[in-house]
Design a protein around this motif. Structure first.
Motif, PDB file in Angstrom:
ATOM      1  N   UNK A 217       1.266  -1.175  -0.211  1.00 38.09           N
ATOM      2  CA  UNK A 217      -0.056  -0.171  -0.035  1.00 38.09           C
ATOM      3  C   UNK A 217       0.848   1.171  -0.434  1.00 38.09           C
ATOM      4  N   UNK A 218       1.687   1.299   0.712  1.00 39.33           N
ATOM      5  CA  UNK A 218       2.811   2.370   0.945  1.00 39.33           C
ATOM      6  C   UNK A 218       3.319   3.265  -0.480  1.00 39.33           C
ATOM      7  N   UNK A 219       4.456   1.861  -1.280  1.00 36.71           N
ATOM      8  CA  UNK A 219       5.154   1.856  -2.263  1.00 36.71           C
ATOM      9  C   UNK A 219       3.809   2.318  -3.503  1.00 36.71           C
TER      10      UNK A 219
ATOM     11  N   UNK B 285       1.922   6.505   0.086  1.00 38.47           N
ATOM     12  CA  UNK B 285       2.057   7.019   1.338  1.00 38.47           C
ATOM     13  C   UNK B 285       3.683   7.326   0.489  1.00 38.47           C
ATOM     14  N   UNK B 286       5.058   6.625   0.276  1.00 40.23           N
ATOM     15  CA  UNK B 286       5.396   6.816   0.018  1.00 40.23           C
ATOM     16  C   UNK B 286       5.621   5.637  -1.323  1.00 40.23           C
ATOM     17  N   UNK B 287       5.213   6.564  -2.872  1.00 38.33           N
ATOM     18  CA  UNK B 287       5.336   5.683  -4.046  1.00 38.33           C
ATOM     19  C   UNK B 287       6.598   5.405  -5.079  1.00 38.33           C
ATOM     20  N   UNK B 288       7.360   4.248  -4.897  1.00 33.92           N
ATOM     21  CA  UNK B 288       8.320   3.423  -5.146  1.00 33.92           C
ATOM     22  C   UNK B 288       7.982   2.034  -6.204  1.00 33.92           C
ATOM     23  N   UNK B 289       7.880   2.742  -7.065  1.00 31.57           N
ATOM     24  CA  UNK B 289       7.426   1.570  -8.651  1.00 31.57           C
ATOM     25  C   UNK B 289       8.361   0.175  -9.079  1.00 31.57           C
ATOM     26  N   UNK B 290       9.517   0.618  -8.450  1.00 34.08           N
ATOM     27  CA  UNK B 290      10.701  -0.620  -7.947  1.00 34.08           C
ATOM     28  C   UNK B 290       9.848  -1.752  -6.845  1.00 34.08           C
ATOM     29  N   UNK B 291      10.018  -0.691  -5.654  1.00 37.85           N
ATOM     30  CA  UNK B 291       9.605  -1.521  -4.518  1.00 37.85           C
ATOM     31  C   UNK B 291       8.985  -3.194  -4.982  1.00 37.85           C
TER      32      UNK B 291
ATOM     33  N   UNK C 112      -6.779  -0.056   0.920  1.00 37.61           N
ATOM     34  CA  UNK C 112      -6.995   1.271   0.412  1.00 37.61           C
ATOM     35  C   UNK C 112      -8.670   1.690   0.240  1.00 37.61           C
ATOM     36  N   UNK C 113      -9.277   0.861   0.930  1.00 36.67           N
ATOM     37  CA  UNK C 113     -10.835   1.388   1.637  1.00 36.67           C
ATOM     38  C   UNK C 113     -11.053   2.746   2.458  1.00 36.67           C
ATOM     39  N   UNK C 114      -9.536   2.697   3.136  1.00 40.70           N
ATOM     40  CA  UNK C 114      -9.948   3.887   3.698  1.00 40.70           C
ATOM     41  C   UNK C 114      -9.792   5.094   3.088  1.00 40.70           C
ATOM     42  N   UNK C 115     -10.211   5.446   3.182  1.00 40.55           N
ATOM     43  CA  UNK C 115     -11.226   7.691   2.467  1.00 40.55           C
ATOM     44  C   UNK C 115     -10.366   8.140   2.852  1.00 40.55           C
ATOM     45  N   UNK C 116      -9.702   9.213   1.523  1.00 40.49           N
ATOM     46  CA  UNK C 116      -8.384   9.049   0.913  1.00 40.49           C
ATOM     47  C   UNK C 116      -8.023  11.099   2.012  1.00 40.49           C
ATOM     48  N   UNK C 117      -8.688  11.439   2.575  1.00 38.01           N
ATOM     49  CA  UNK C 117      -9.506  12.643   2.965  1.00 38.01           C
ATOM     50  C   UNK C 117      -8.533  12.214   4.227  1.00 38.01           C
ATOM     51  N   UNK C 118      -9.137  11.264   5.275  1.00 34.13           N
ATOM     52  CA  UNK C 118      -8.891  10.967   6.355  1.00 34.13           C
ATOM     53  C   UNK C 118      -6.905  10.675   6.604  1.00 34.13           C
ATOM     54  N   UNK C 119      -6.129  10.281   5.578  1.00 35.35           N
ATOM     55  CA  UNK C 119      -5.041  10.568   5.174  1.00 35.35           C
ATOM     56  C   UNK C 119      -4.408  11.801   5.008  1.00 35.35           C
ATOM     57  N   UNK C 120      -5.175  12.611   4.673  1.00 29.79           N
ATOM     58  CA  UNK C 120      -4.295  13.536   3.909  1.00 29.79           C
ATOM     59  C   UNK C 120      -4.612  14.738   5.434  1.00 29.79           C
ATOM     60  N   UNK C 121      -5.244  14.715   6.211  1.00 28.20           N
ATOM     61  CA  UNK C 121      -6.138  15.177   7.040  1.00 28.20           C
ATOM     62  C   UNK C 121      -4.882  15.376   7.942  1.00 28.20           C
ATOM     63  N   UNK C 122      -4.407  13.584   8.415  1.00 26.14           N
ATOM     64  CA  UNK C 122      -3.152  13.043   9.024  1.00 26.14           C
ATOM     65  C   UNK C 122      -1.743  14.510   8.225  1.00 26.14           C
ATOM     66  N   UNK C 123      -1.942  14.115   7.317  1.00 29.89           N
ATOM     67  CA  UNK C 123      -0.448  14.660   6.611  1.00 29.89           C
ATOM     68  C   UNK C 123      -0.664  16.498   6.609  1.00 29.89           C
ATOM     69  N   UNK C 124      -1.560  16.594   6.483  1.00 25.02           N
ATOM     70  CA  UNK C 124      -1.746  17.975   6.805  1.00 25.02           C
ATOM     71  C   UNK C 124      -1.204  18.221   8.063  1.00 25.02           C
ATOM     72  N   UNK C 125      -1.649  17.880   9.414  1.00 21.67           N
ATOM     73  CA  UNK C 125      -0.911  17.790  10.152  1.00 21.67           C
ATOM     74  C   UNK C 125       0.493  17.777  10.976  1.00 21.67           C
ATOM     75  N   UNK C 126       0.879  16.760   9.739  1.00 16.66           N
ATOM     76  CA  UNK C 126       2.802  16.881  10.135  1.00 16.66           C
ATOM     77  C   UNK C 126       3.328  15.729  10.184  1.00 16.66           C
ATOM     78  N   UNK C 127       1.879  14.692  10.455  1.00 21.23           N
ATOM     79  CA  UNK C 127       1.949  13.301  11.179  1.00 21.23           C
ATOM     80  C   UNK C 127       3.117  12.739  10.715  1.00 21.23           C
ATOM     81  N   UNK C 128       4.374  12.153  11.038  1.00 25.33           N
ATOM     82  CA  UNK C 128       4.802  11.178  10.129  1.00 25.33           C
ATOM     83  C   UNK C 128       4.293  10.276   9.992  1.00 25.33           C
ATOM     84  N   UNK C 129       4.918   9.196   8.607  1.00 19.96           N
ATOM     85  CA  UNK C 129       4.639   8.535   8.094  1.00 19.96           C
ATOM     86  C   UNK C 129       3.859   6.906   8.860  1.00 19.96           C
ATOM     87  N   UNK C 130       5.105   6.521   9.520  1.00 18.17           N
ATOM     88  CA  UNK C 130       4.609   5.256  10.148  1.00 18.17           C
ATOM     89  C   UNK C 130       3.561   5.347  11.543  1.00 18.17           C
ATOM     90  N   UNK C 131       3.848   6.873  11.645  1.00 16.84           N
ATOM     91  CA  UNK C 131       2.527   7.406  12.969  1.00 16.84           C
ATOM     92  C   UNK C 131       1.149   7.489  12.044  1.00 16.84           C
TER      93      UNK C 131
END
Length: 220
Positions: free
Chosen positions: A40-42, A47-53, A114-133
Motif C-alpha cells: 500500500x505504502x509503495x 504514502x511513499x510511492x516506489x515503483x521498483x519495490x 485502500x478502503x480508507x478514505x483518502x481525506x483521512x490520510x490527507x488530514x493526518x499529512x496536513x498535521x505533519x504526522x510521520x508516515x509510520x504514525x
C-alpha cells in the motif's frame, strides 16, 4: 464403528486442526501484515510511492499466490525437513500453511487499507504526522473492520488447507477423513469429519462477524 478409540481420534483431530489453523494464521499475519502495508505504502497513490519495490514485491506475492496449495505443500517439504527435522505432524504442516497464506494476507491487507478514505490520510499529512504514525494511528485503526473481515476469510481458508495436509501426514481432521474415511471406505467417519469442519468454519465465521460489527463505527 465409533469406538472410544475413534472418538478419541476425533477429539485429537479437532485439537490438531485448531492448532494448525490458529498458529498458522498468527504467523502468517506476522509476515503478511507488513507485506500488505508495504504494498500500500509503495503504490503509486501510496504514502511513499516506489515503483521498483512495489513491482518486485507484488510479483513475488502473485507468484506464490498462484501456486496451488497441494503443490506448494509438496514443494516445500525439503525446506520443512531442513527447518524442523521432520515433514510429519501438525507443526510441520504450519510451514507450508504460513508460506501459502502470507501473500494472500498481504493482498487482503492492501485492499483493506485502500478502503480508507483518502481525506483521512490527507488530514493526518496536513498535521505533519510521520508516515509510520499515519500507518499505525490512522490507516490500520480506520481499516480495522475490513481487516477483521479479511482475517475471518483467512482463517477459514487455512482451515480448508489443513484438510489437504492430511495427504502428507499433516494430522488433524483431514488426516482422519483420508486415513479412516477414504482409504478404509468408512463413509460415516468421512461424513462426521466433514460435519465437524463445517461446524468449526461456522464458529470462526460467527466470531469474526461479531467482532467486525463491534469495531465498525458505521454500525451503531
Amino acid at each position: 464403528m465409533f469406538t472410544a478409540r475413534m472418538i478419541n481420534e476425533m477429539l485429537n483431530g479437532i485439537g490438531q486442526t485448531l492448532y494448525m489453523t490458529l498458529f498458522s494464521t498468527f504467523l502468517a499475519y506476522v509476515l503478511g501484515l507488513p507485506i500488505g502495508v508495504a504494498l500500500y505504502v509503495t503504490d503509486k497513490n501510496g504514502l511513499k510511492p516506489c515503483k521498483p519495490v512495489n513491482t518486485v514485491l507484488g510479483a513475488i506475492v502473485n507468484v506464490v499466490r498462484s501456486v496451488p496449495f497441494i503443490i506448494l505443500l509438496i514443494t516445500v517439504l525439503p525446506f520443512t525437513m531442513w527447518l524442523l527435522g521432520t515433514t510429519l505432524g501438525p507443526t510441520a504442516t504450519v510451514v507450508p500453511l504460513v508460506i501459502s497464506a502470507a501473500p494472500f494476507i498481504g493482498r487482503m491487507v492492501e485492499s483493506s487499507l485502500k478502503e480508507v478514505p483518502y481525506g483521512v490520510i490527507e488530514a493526518a499529512k496536513a498535521m505533519g504526522t510521520p508516515t509510520f504514525r499515519i500507518i499505525v494511528k490512522t490507516l490500520i485503526p480506520e481499516a480495522k473492520p475490513s481487516l477483521i473481515s479479511g482475517c475471518t476469510i483467512t482463517v477459514t481458508t487455512i482451515l480448508g488447507y489443513t484438510a489437504m495436509a492430511g495427504y502428507v501426514g499433516g494430522g488433524g481432521l483431514g488426516a482422519i477423513a483420508i486415513n479412516y474415511g477414504y482409504y478404509r471406505y468408512n463413509t460415516p467417519v468421512m461424513l462426521v469429519t466433514v460435519a465437524l469442519m463445517v461446524v468449526i468454519v461456522q464458529l470462526f465465521q460467527t466470531i469474526g462477524s461479531f467482532i467486525e460489527k463491534k469495531t465498525d463505527k458505521r454500525i451503531r
